[in-house]
Each structure stands twice: as structure tokens, then as C-alpha cells.
Design a protein around this motif. Structure first.
Motif, mmCIF file in Angstrom:
data_model
loop_
_atom_site.group_PDB
_atom_site.id
_atom_site.type_symbol
_atom_site.label_atom_id
_atom_site.label_comp_id
_atom_site.label_asym_id
_atom_site.label_seq_id
_atom_site.Cartn_x
_atom_site.Cartn_y
_atom_site.Cartn_z
ATOM 1 N N MET A 5 11.836 -5.201 -21.738
ATOM 2 C CA MET A 5 11.517 -6.561 -21.290
ATOM 3 C C MET A 5 12.298 -6.911 -20.011
ATOM 4 O O MET A 5 11.785 -7.626 -19.146
ATOM 5 N N ALA A 6 13.517 -6.386 -19.892
ATOM 6 C CA ALA A 6 14.285 -6.618 -18.663
ATOM 7 C C ALA A 6 13.608 -5.935 -17.476
ATOM 8 O O ALA A 6 13.516 -6.511 -16.378
ATOM 9 N N CYS A 7 13.120 -4.712 -17.682
ATOM 10 C CA CYS A 7 12.408 -3.998 -16.612
ATOM 11 C C CYS A 7 11.118 -4.724 -16.253
ATOM 12 O O CYS A 7 10.750 -4.815 -15.072
ATOM 13 N N LEU A 8 10.421 -5.251 -17.260
ATOM 14 C CA LEU A 8 9.181 -5.976 -17.002
ATOM 15 C C LEU A 8 9.445 -7.241 -16.201
ATOM 16 O O LEU A 8 8.704 -7.569 -15.273
ATOM 17 N N ALA A 38 12.099 -7.757 -14.179
ATOM 18 C CA ALA A 38 12.523 -7.356 -12.839
ATOM 19 C C ALA A 38 11.344 -6.876 -12.001
ATOM 20 O O ALA A 38 11.218 -7.223 -10.815
ATOM 21 N N GLY A 39 10.460 -6.085 -12.597
ATOM 22 C CA GLY A 39 9.307 -5.570 -11.852
ATOM 23 C C GLY A 39 8.391 -6.675 -11.368
ATOM 24 O O GLY A 39 7.927 -6.657 -10.216
ATOM 25 N N ASN A 40 8.112 -7.644 -12.241
ATOM 26 C CA ASN A 40 7.252 -8.756 -11.836
ATOM 27 C C ASN A 40 7.915 -9.636 -10.780
ATOM 28 O O ASN A 40 7.258 -10.104 -9.846
ATOM 29 N N ALA A 41 9.231 -9.862 -10.932
ATOM 30 C CA ALA A 41 9.945 -10.673 -9.944
ATOM 31 C C ALA A 41 9.965 -9.988 -8.578
ATOM 32 O O ALA A 41 9.750 -10.634 -7.536
ATOM 33 N N VAL A 42 10.204 -8.679 -8.572
ATOM 34 C CA VAL A 42 10.190 -7.924 -7.313
ATOM 35 C C VAL A 42 8.799 -7.976 -6.685
ATOM 36 O O VAL A 42 8.652 -8.192 -5.471
ATOM 37 N N GLY A 43 7.756 -7.777 -7.499
ATOM 38 C CA GLY A 43 6.396 -7.822 -6.974
ATOM 39 C C GLY A 43 6.029 -9.180 -6.425
ATOM 40 O O GLY A 43 5.370 -9.289 -5.377
ATOM 41 N N LEU A 68 6.518 0.138 -10.536
ATOM 42 C CA LEU A 68 7.195 1.213 -11.244
ATOM 43 C C LEU A 68 8.090 0.645 -12.342
ATOM 44 O O LEU A 68 8.118 1.159 -13.467
ATOM 45 N N LEU A 69 8.804 -0.428 -12.033
ATOM 46 C CA LEU A 69 9.644 -1.060 -13.043
ATOM 47 C C LEU A 69 8.799 -1.622 -14.190
ATOM 48 O O LEU A 69 9.166 -1.506 -15.364
ATOM 49 N N GLU A 70 7.672 -2.239 -13.849
ATOM 50 C CA GLU A 70 6.767 -2.727 -14.890
ATOM 51 C C GLU A 70 6.278 -1.565 -15.760
ATOM 52 O O GLU A 70 6.151 -1.688 -16.985
#
Length: 421
Positions: free
Chosen positions: A79-82, A84-89, A103-105
């Protein structure tokens, strides 16, 4: 509430649906994604493929990671990776940064099924795992229905980056729920479990063999490499994995390419095509639940899987002879047979054939590796086949479904042979 396995399961299901929504948001509004991020359609399509690559790369390492961290901590990491991935995107100003976010997602997508099945079999040791597995397997269908019907509205009201911010917010909520309500638990030793007679994992021949093998193997814990090799050498597992790969290809081929079929072959308006396509997700929800219940009550999910494979063969052959009155029937079949009957049954069968409890994660990892491979190739191959000829696409679906039936029959034959030994 912490002691209620169904409440914990509800949180797990929310996590899985969030992963699915995150995965499919690009496919639902691909043109708008291309415009919003100023990239080509090919680059936008690459966001879908790159998301799936993480599943292929991390499937096997994920099992070792879960063994070391525990399922709850790994779920928190996902869930942390999800998030971070959405925030970065959402904040990405360049295509490489957008790809890094995907990739993080994809890390969450790579391991959510493995973690989910492991937690279900831990929370429901005395019965209910089959039903829970069926419900859990609806997460892709729920995500598909939500994104196809909601993503375009979000983009029209705000902008395409809002989809990424929504994904980040949902992942953050899921993280908090897991942290607050899912306790760290000592795993129940397999030999101390008292199976319910109706439960699929307690089907006597399977249970007796698992227990006997555990007595001889638990004295010395296997290394990660040994358990991975053990999984790849299990003929029944590889048959199930091959069937799962073929069905994943077919199911996601239908999910992502139904709009092309309805607009390109049947000449429907895009709005109608999207509506019919979204029904796959809607129908898939009850289909997976019912199949999970059937698997648990009957104790023979392999027969349900084979029936689903036969139905998928028929769905492939009938793709090009539909009428306005049978569009919905075909979409229903594409949800019930490959996703509902076959894939849910396989998820129920994998823990039952594992040689010991600690190897379940590795067995699921192997099946997931093949599953993600099928998902990865589904859309580009089906699109290319449709460009070549519509009969080629329909014939490929039918042939692959027939091949999955052969693998399932082989698994059943090997199970019977193991029972006699």
C-alpha cells in the motif's frame, strides 16, 4: 473487530480493489492520458504493459519477501508503494518519471494476490477459505467496472492527473486500515489446524498427503531456493499455472479488447461499446463469489474449472456470430467462465496441493508468475490479431481455452495418480 476474520477480509478486499483501479485507470481513458501527459498513444499503452512487468519480475522474489516480513508487513509495504507510485505519477512532469511511478504501483500488483491468498488461508483455518477466495477474486472485476464507468467522469470534471491523486488517497486509507485493524499474528502450524469437513483444503486424500509430507519435512526447514525448485517441479502446480496463464490471457483480452470488438466488428457507438464492455466486471463479481462457494461446498474445484474451460471454448467460437440480443449473454459468459469458474477454482486449488504450509507462498508465486505473463501479452497480442483478422482473434481464444482444459485434465489425472500412491 480485530478478531473478526471477515472484517479483516473486508480491509484486504479494499486493498486489492484499489490495486485493480490503479492498474486499469490508464486503459479506461487512454486517449485522455495521452493528451493530459502530452505523450503518444503508444507511450500511453506502454504504461499498462510496464505496470504488469513488475508482476513478472517480482512474483518469485515476493514469496521470499513475504516469508521474511510476514503477510501484514508486506501488505503495508504494498500500500505504501501504491501511494508513492500514484503520487509520483500525479506530479510527474516527464514520461520517465511517470513510468517510474507506474513501476512503484506495479509492485503492489505483483504481490497482492499472493498476500491475499496467504492471509485468507491463515484467517480461515476451519472453513470459509473457499468462499473468501471467491470473493477476493472479484477485485479485478470490481476495479474494471469502477474504472470503465467512473474514470471518464473524473477526467471530464477535473483532469487526468486527478485519477492518480485519487489512487494515492485510496492507498493511504488502505494503509491506515491495515495498520490499525489487522494484527500481527503468529501463523497457525499446519499440523494443528482442524479442518472443517466441507472445506476445500480438508478434502481427505489431499489433507492426509499434506499432513504426512509435513511430518517428514518440517524437521528441517527448506531454503528459499529449495522451495522454489520444489514448486517448479510439481507437475500438478505447473499444469494449474499453465491453465491460469491461458485464462488470464483470455480474460484480460476480453476486458481490454471488447470495446474494439463492439466498435470495429459490430459497429456500435463508443458509448454503447464501453457500456457492454463494463458488464464483464459487473457480472464477474457474483460469478467469482458463487464459484468460491461451490469449490468449498463440493470439495472438487477442478471439475468447476474444467466446466469453465469448456464454456470459454464456446465463448471464443461465438465471438463473431453475436446479435444485439446476445451481446450481454456473451459478456456474461466471458465473466463467468474464465474468471469466475476457472481462475477462482485454481486459486482455491493451489494451497491444497502445496507440500507444506510454508511453501504455499512459493506455489502461489509460481502461478502468479504465469498469470502475470498471460496478462502482459493479452492486450498487444489480441489487438494485433484483430488487425490481422477477426476470425484469427476468435480462433486463438477458442484454441487457448481448449489447451487450458487439457492442462486441467492433466492436473486431475496427476492428482488421482498421487492418491493411489
Amino acid at each position: 473487530m480485530k478478531k473478526n476474520p471477515w472484517f479483516r477480509f473486508l480491509i484486504l478486499q479494499c486493498c486489492a480493489v484499489t490495486v485493480s483501479v490503479s492498474q486499469l485507470k490508464v486503459a479506461a481513458v487512454m486517449e485522455q492520458v495521452a493528451q493530459g501527459f502530452s505523450i503518444s498513444m503508444g507511450a500511453a499503452a506502454g504504461l499498462m504493459s510496464f505496470f504488469t512487468v513488475a508482476g513478472i519480475v517480482l512474483a518469485i522474489p515476493g514469496a521470499a519477501l513475504m516469508e521474511r516480513m510476514g503477510a501484514k508487513r508486506l501488505l503495508l509495504l504494498l500500500m505504501a508503494c501504491l501511494f508513492a507510485g500514484n503520487a509520483v505519477g500525479a506530479a510527474a512532469g516527464s514520461y520517465p518519471l511517470l513510468m517510474a511511478g507506474r513501476l512503484l504501483e506495479g509492485v503492489a500488483y505483483a504481490m497482492i494476490i499472493m498476500v491475499g491468498i496467504d492471509l485468507i488461508n491463515t484467517w480461515f483455518p476451519h472453513g470459509g477459505a473457499g468462499t473468501a477466495t471467491g470473493i477476493f477474486n472479484t477485485f479485478a472485476a470490481v476495479g474494471n467496472f469502477i474504472t470503465l464507468n467512473g474514470a471518464l467522469m473524473v477526467v471530464k470534471r477535473w483532469n487526468v492527473r486527478t485519477l492518480w491523486w485519487i489512487g494515492a488517497a485510496l492507498a493511504a486509507v488502505d494503509f491506515i486500515l491495515v495498520l490499525a485493524f489487522i494484527p500481527d499474528e503468529e501463523r497457525i502450524p499446519a499440523e494443528k489446524r482442524i479442518p472443517d469437513e466441507r472445506h476445500i483444503l480438508a478434502e481427505k486424500p489431499i489433507w492426509d498427503r499434506c499432513r504426512n509430507r509435513e511430518r517428514g519435512s518440517n524437521a528441517s526447514a527448506s531454503s528459499t531456493g529449495a522451495m522454489v525448485r520444489e514448486a517448479f517441479r510439481d507437475k500438478r502446480l505447473m499444469s494449474l499455472g499453465a491453465a491460469q496463464m491461458l485464462m488470464a490471457f483470455i480474460l484480460f483480452g476480453f476486458i481490454t479488447c471488447y470495446p474494439l470488438l463492439f466498435t470495429g466488428y459490430y459497429h456500435l457507438a463508443p458509448e454503447k461499446a464501453n457500456f457492454y464492455s463494463s458488464l464483464n466486471g459487473l457480472f464477474g463479481i457474483p460469478a467469482c463469489i458463487v464459484c468460491g462457494i461451490l469449490a468449498e461446498k463440493t470439495g472438487n474445484p477442478c471439475r468447476a474449472a474444467m466446466a469453465g474451460a469448456v464454456g470459454t471454448v464456446i465463448a471464443g467460437f461465438t465471438m463473431l456470430i453475436l446479435t444485439p440480443g446476445t451481446y450481454v449473454v456473451h459478456v456474461l459468459a466471458s465473466a463467468v467462465f474464465p474468471g469466475g469458474l476457472v481462475m477462482t477454482s485454481i486459486f482455491c486449488m493451489v494451497p491444497a496441493i502445496a507440500k507444506r504450509k510454508e511453501s504455499v507462498g512459493y506455489y502461489m508465486a509460481v502461478v502468479n508468475l504465469l498469470y502475470y505473463t498471460g496478462v502482459f501479452f493479452a492486450t498487444p497480442v489480441m489487438v494485433k490479431l484483430m488487425e490481422v483478422s477477426w476470425p484469427a482473434a476468435a480462433g486463438t481464444v477458442a484454441v487457448m481455452a481448449a489447451a487450458s482444459l487439457v492442462f486441467l485434465w492433466r492436473c486431475a489425472a496427476e492428482e488421482r495418480a498421487a492418491g493411489r500412491s
